[in-house]
Design a protein around this motif. Structure first.
Motif, short mmCIF file in Angstrom:
data_model
loop_
_atom_site.label_atom_id
_atom_site.label_comp_id
_atom_site.label_asym_id
_atom_site.label_seq_id
_atom_site.Cartn_x
_atom_site.Cartn_y
_atom_site.Cartn_z
N LYS A 159 0.84 -1.20 0.00
CA LYS A 159 0.00 0.00 0.00
C LYS A 159 0.88 1.26 0.00
O LYS A 159 0.54 2.25 -0.64
CB LYS A 159 -0.92 -0.03 1.22
CG LYS A 159 -2.00 1.03 1.19
CD LYS A 159 -3.06 0.72 2.23
CE LYS A 159 -2.88 1.65 3.39
NZ LYS A 159 -3.93 1.55 4.40
N ILE A 160 2.01 1.19 0.67
CA ILE A 160 2.91 2.35 0.72
C ILE A 160 3.45 2.67 -0.66
O ILE A 160 3.74 3.82 -0.96
CB ILE A 160 4.07 2.15 1.73
CG1 ILE A 160 4.78 3.48 1.97
CG2 ILE A 160 5.04 1.08 1.27
CD1 ILE A 160 5.74 3.50 3.11
N PHE A 161 3.56 1.68 -1.55
CA PHE A 161 4.08 1.93 -2.90
C PHE A 161 3.21 2.93 -3.64
O PHE A 161 3.71 3.68 -4.47
CB PHE A 161 4.14 0.64 -3.72
CG PHE A 161 5.10 -0.41 -3.19
CD1 PHE A 161 5.94 -0.19 -2.12
CD2 PHE A 161 5.15 -1.66 -3.79
CE1 PHE A 161 6.81 -1.17 -1.65
CE2 PHE A 161 6.01 -2.65 -3.35
CZ PHE A 161 6.84 -2.41 -2.27
N GLN A 162 1.91 2.92 -3.35
CA GLN A 162 0.97 3.79 -4.07
C GLN A 162 0.68 5.10 -3.33
O GLN A 162 -0.06 5.94 -3.83
CB GLN A 162 -0.34 3.04 -4.35
CG GLN A 162 -0.16 1.82 -5.23
CD GLN A 162 0.63 2.12 -6.50
OE1 GLN A 162 0.35 3.08 -7.20
NE2 GLN A 162 1.64 1.30 -6.80
N MET A 163 1.27 5.28 -2.17
CA MET A 163 1.09 6.54 -1.44
C MET A 163 1.85 7.65 -2.15
O MET A 163 2.88 7.42 -2.78
CB MET A 163 1.59 6.41 0.00
CG MET A 163 0.70 5.52 0.84
SD MET A 163 1.23 5.44 2.56
CE MET A 163 0.69 7.04 3.14
N ALA A 164 1.33 8.85 -2.04
CA ALA A 164 1.97 10.01 -2.68
C ALA A 164 3.27 10.34 -1.96
O ALA A 164 3.30 10.48 -0.73
CB ALA A 164 1.04 11.21 -2.65
N PHE A 165 4.34 10.48 -2.73
CA PHE A 165 5.62 10.86 -2.14
C PHE A 165 5.48 12.20 -1.41
O PHE A 165 6.06 12.38 -0.34
CB PHE A 165 6.73 10.95 -3.20
CG PHE A 165 8.01 11.51 -2.64
CD1 PHE A 165 8.81 10.73 -1.81
CD2 PHE A 165 8.38 12.82 -2.87
CE1 PHE A 165 9.96 11.26 -1.25
CE2 PHE A 165 9.53 13.35 -2.32
CZ PHE A 165 10.33 12.57 -1.50
N SER A 166 4.71 13.12 -1.97
CA SER A 166 4.55 14.44 -1.35
C SER A 166 4.00 14.32 0.07
O SER A 166 4.39 15.06 0.97
CB SER A 166 3.66 15.34 -2.20
OG SER A 166 2.38 14.75 -2.38
#
Length: 116
Positions: free
Chosen positions: A5-12
Motif C-alpha cells: 500500500k505504501i508503494f501507491q502513497m503520494a511521495f509528497s
C-alpha cells in the motif's frame, strides 16, 4: 506483501511527514533534502518536480536518477525489520530512506548519515 500500500502513497505526503518528524527534533529541512539527494540522485529542482507532480513512492524511486552505490551501507532496523534483510527491492529503498530520515531526526552527523 501487505505493505505494498505504501508503494501507491503520494511521495509528497510522505515527504511532509518526514519534514514534520525532523522539525519536531529541531533538525533542518536541508538535512532531509540532503539525504534524499544522496540516496536517489535528485537535486533541488528535480525533487521539487516530484513533489509537485504528486508521484507515488513507486514512481519516485523508479524515476530517481540513481540509487547511491553506498545505499547498501544503510543498515539497522526500521519498524522492527532489518533494512539489509528486506527482499523486495522497492520496499528496501523506501526503508533506506526511512532509516536515513530517522538518523537525521536523531541528530547524527551528516558524514555518518551519508556513509562517508
Amino acid at each position: 506483501m501487505a505493505n505494498t500500500k505504501i508503494f501507491q502513497m503520494a511521495f509528497s505526503k510522505i515527504y511532509s511527514l518526514y519534514i514534520q518528524k525532523i522539525e519536531r527534533k529541531n533538525q533542518p529541512k536541508e538535512n532531509l533534502d540532503r539525504v534524499i539527494y544522496w540516496l536517489t540522485g535528485y537535486d533541488e529542482n528535480s525533487l521539487q518536480e516530484q513533489i509537485s507532480a504528486d508521484v507515488t513512492m513507486e514512481e519516485f524511486f523508479e524515476q530517481a536518477p540513481f540509487l547511491n552505490e553506498n545505499a547498501h551501507l544503510v543498515t539497522g532496523t526500521i519498524c522492527g525489520v532489518r533494512v539489509e534483510d528486506i527482499s523486495d527491492p522497492l520496499m528496501q529503498k523506501i526503508r533506506y530512506l526511512d532509516k536515513l530520515v530517522d538518523e537525521v531526526a536523531k541528530g547524527k552527523s551528516m558524514d555518518k548519515i551519508l556513509r562517508k
